[in-house]
Design an enzyme around this catalytic site. Structure first.
Site, PDB file in Angstrom:
ATOM      1  N   GLN A 176       0.646  -1.176   0.006  1.00 31.92           N
ATOM      2  CA  GLN A 176      -0.117   0.104  -0.006  1.00 31.92           C
ATOM      3  C   GLN A 176       0.932   1.310  -0.094  1.00 31.92           C
ATOM      4  OE1 GLN A 176      -2.244  -1.064   3.467  1.00 31.92           O
ATOM      5  NE2 GLN A 176      -0.299  -1.685   4.424  1.00 31.92           N
ATOM      6  N   ASP A 230       0.334 -12.236   7.040  1.00 30.90           N
ATOM      7  CA  ASP A 230      -0.826 -11.854   6.710  1.00 30.90           C
ATOM      8  C   ASP A 230      -1.767 -12.712   7.880  1.00 30.90           C
ATOM      9  OD1 ASP A 230      -2.742 -12.526   3.731  1.00 30.90           O
ATOM     10  OD2 ASP A 230      -3.432 -12.228   5.677  1.00 30.90           O
ATOM     11  N   ASP A 284      -7.662  -5.158  13.857  1.00 29.61           N
ATOM     12  CA  ASP A 284      -7.238  -3.683  13.838  1.00 29.61           C
ATOM     13  C   ASP A 284      -6.916  -3.544  12.217  1.00 29.61           C
ATOM     14  OD1 ASP A 284      -5.046  -1.315  15.042  1.00 29.61           O
ATOM     15  OD2 ASP A 284      -6.813  -0.973  13.764  1.00 29.61           O
ATOM     16  N   PRO A 338      -4.960  -5.373   1.011  1.00 33.09           N
ATOM     17  CA  PRO A 338      -4.520  -6.322   1.871  1.00 33.09           C
ATOM     18  C   PRO A 338      -5.632  -6.701   2.995  1.00 33.09           C
ATOM     19  CG  PRO A 338      -3.080  -4.466   2.487  1.00 33.09           C
ATOM     20  CD  PRO A 338      -3.968  -4.167   0.905  1.00 33.09           C
TER      21      PRO A 338
HETATM   22  N1  SAM Z   1      -7.713   2.156  12.578  1.00 31.38           N
HETATM   23  C1  SAM Z   1      -7.601   1.942  11.147  1.00 31.38           C
HETATM   24  C2  SAM Z   1      -8.820   1.844  10.731  1.00 31.38           C
HETATM   25  O1  SAM Z   1      -9.941   1.721  11.451  1.00 31.38           O
HETATM   26  O2  SAM Z   1      -9.106   1.601   9.234  1.00 31.38           O
HETATM   27  C3  SAM Z   1      -6.665   0.737  11.186  1.00 31.38           C
HETATM   28  C4  SAM Z   1      -5.027   0.991  11.318  1.00 31.38           C
HETATM   29  S1  SAM Z   1      -3.973   0.024  11.251  1.00 31.38           S
HETATM   30  C5  SAM Z   1      -2.756   0.917  10.630  1.00 31.38           C
HETATM   31  C6  SAM Z   1      -4.478  -0.962   9.946  1.00 31.38           C
HETATM   32  C7  SAM Z   1      -3.358  -2.097   9.605  1.00 31.38           C
HETATM   33  O3  SAM Z   1      -3.834  -3.364   8.950  1.00 31.38           O
HETATM   34  C8  SAM Z   1      -2.340  -1.605   8.671  1.00 31.38           C
HETATM   35  O4  SAM Z   1      -1.025  -1.556   9.516  1.00 31.38           O
HETATM   36  C9  SAM Z   1      -2.315  -2.661   7.595  1.00 31.38           C
HETATM   37  O5  SAM Z   1      -0.998  -2.725   6.967  1.00 31.38           O
HETATM   38  C10 SAM Z   1      -2.932  -3.794   8.114  1.00 31.38           C
HETATM   39  N2  SAM Z   1      -3.388  -5.012   7.407  1.00 31.38           N
HETATM   40  C11 SAM Z   1      -4.175  -4.992   6.239  1.00 31.38           C
HETATM   41  N3  SAM Z   1      -4.431  -6.052   5.732  1.00 31.38           N
HETATM   42  C12 SAM Z   1      -3.845  -7.016   6.562  1.00 31.38           C
HETATM   43  C13 SAM Z   1      -3.554  -8.415   6.615  1.00 31.38           C
HETATM   44  N4  SAM Z   1      -4.227  -9.089   5.592  1.00 31.38           N
HETATM   45  N5  SAM Z   1      -2.904  -9.067   7.618  1.00 31.38           N
HETATM   46  C14 SAM Z   1      -2.163  -8.291   8.542  1.00 31.38           C
HETATM   47  N6  SAM Z   1      -2.314  -6.936   8.509  1.00 31.38           N
HETATM   48  C15 SAM Z   1      -2.937  -6.307   7.729  1.00 31.38           C
END
Ligand code: SAM
Length: 286
Positions: free
Chosen positions: A34, A140, A158, A165
């Site tokens: 991303q 993942d 979260d 992703p």
């Molecule tokens: N507070 C935010 C919201 O409500 O949208 C979320 C914040 S946090 C930064 C979201 C995290 O999810 C990101 O660091 C992203 O890289 C992670 N993420 C996305 N898809 C994922 C997956 N399949 N496995 C693990 N982490 C993932």
């Protein structure tokens, strides 16, 4: 105002958006997963966006992080092991680790989010990445839950929104594996967006929870930069944790001696009192 140069304009919805003025860009990079941008904004402080969507701000993140950790943890009462899926900025781990937990496992897909959050958003994680109880894994989350030995008292999803992703974290397969990773009486909570704008996201999660848990519900909190009204959190458990009364919650909070910016035992209970347009998305108990 048509000229939006110098503003971060969110394109999460087709015909409704929010714009935050960019006062200073601190980081702007594309990882394999991303685009990551961190900038300063006079109203919300330091802001993180992923693919142009606000993820966390210094000013209002406390609401979101407090409600996705302290509601399940105080409802559970004796949690020892927590799993966080996503949470790369470290705010969720920060709040969870305020409890006397044995271990917090955090499974984040993008090392870039963790690395720059440590450097540019240190106030969000506030030392969580250095806590010896934190087991950070770059993977993942959907793959992790397939093979984990489980035994988690609380699982917190979260994630980003169901695009890119994050999309796999809103599937029935993921929820089924996450349920299997819960310890008896465990609680699964999920970030489920803003139902006024994306009600199907919550409805889809709760349809799956309705087939997996005896208690499938949701609770809400207003997070200013998740625009469009209440932010919803999915709630799934086979225990009676949602019915813990306010006096018991208040005693548990007093026992821990923790202070909060948003969470209180009264707010905890009230958060499950859903407005009609959200309540309609919650399946009737089987
Ligand atoms: N507070 C935010 C919201 O409500 O949208 C979320 C914040 S946090 C930064 C979201 C995290 O999810 C990101 O660091 C992203 O890289 C992670 N993420 C996305 N898809 C994922 C997956 N399949 N496995 C693990 N982490 C993932």
């Amino acid at each position: 105002m048509t000229d939006m140069t110098g503003w971060s304009v969110e394109r999460l919805h087709d015909a409704y958006s929010q714009a935050l003025r960019i006062d200073r860009v601190l980081y702007d990079s594309e990882t394999e997963h991303q685009r990551i941008v961190v900038f300063d904004n006079a109203t919300f402080g330091r802001v993180l966006t992923l693919d142009g969507v606000v993820q966390v701000t210094e000013r209002d993140n406390f609401i979101y992080h407090e409600m996705l950790t302290h509601v399940p943890l105080f409802a559970h009462g004796t949690a020892a092991r927590v799993l966080i899926i996503g949470g790369g900025d470290g705010g969720m781990a920060r709040e969870a680790l305020r409890h006397p937990l044995e271990q917090v496992t955090m499974v984040e897909i993008d090392a870039g989010v963790v690395e720059f959050s440590k450097q540019y958003l240190p106030g969000i994680s506030a030392g969580a990445f250095d806590d010896p109880r934190l087991d950070l894994q770059i993977a993942d989350g959907a793959e992790f839950v397939k093979t984990t030995a489980g035994g988690y008292d609380v699982i917190i999803v979260d994630s980003t929104d169901p695009v890119g992703p994050g999309e796999v974290l809103f599937t029935d397969h993921f929820y089924g594996h996450a349920k299997r990773a819960l310890a008896p009486g465990g609680i699964l909570v999920t970030q489920n967006g803003v139902p006024f704008m994306q009600g199907e996201e919550l409805a889809g999660t709760l349809r799956a929870f309705g087939t997996l848990f005896s208690d499938a519900s949701a609770y809400v909190a207003p997070v200013p930069t998740y625009q469009g009204g209440f932010m919803a959190f999915g709630w799934g458990t086979d225990g009676a944790a949602r019915s813990v009364d306010e006096a018991t919650l208040r005693a548990r909070v007093a026992e821990k001696g923790l202070g909060f910016g948003y969470y209180t035992s009264e707010v905890h209970k009230a958060a499950f009192a859903l407005p009609g347009y959200i309540k309609r998305l919650v399946p009737d108990p089987a």
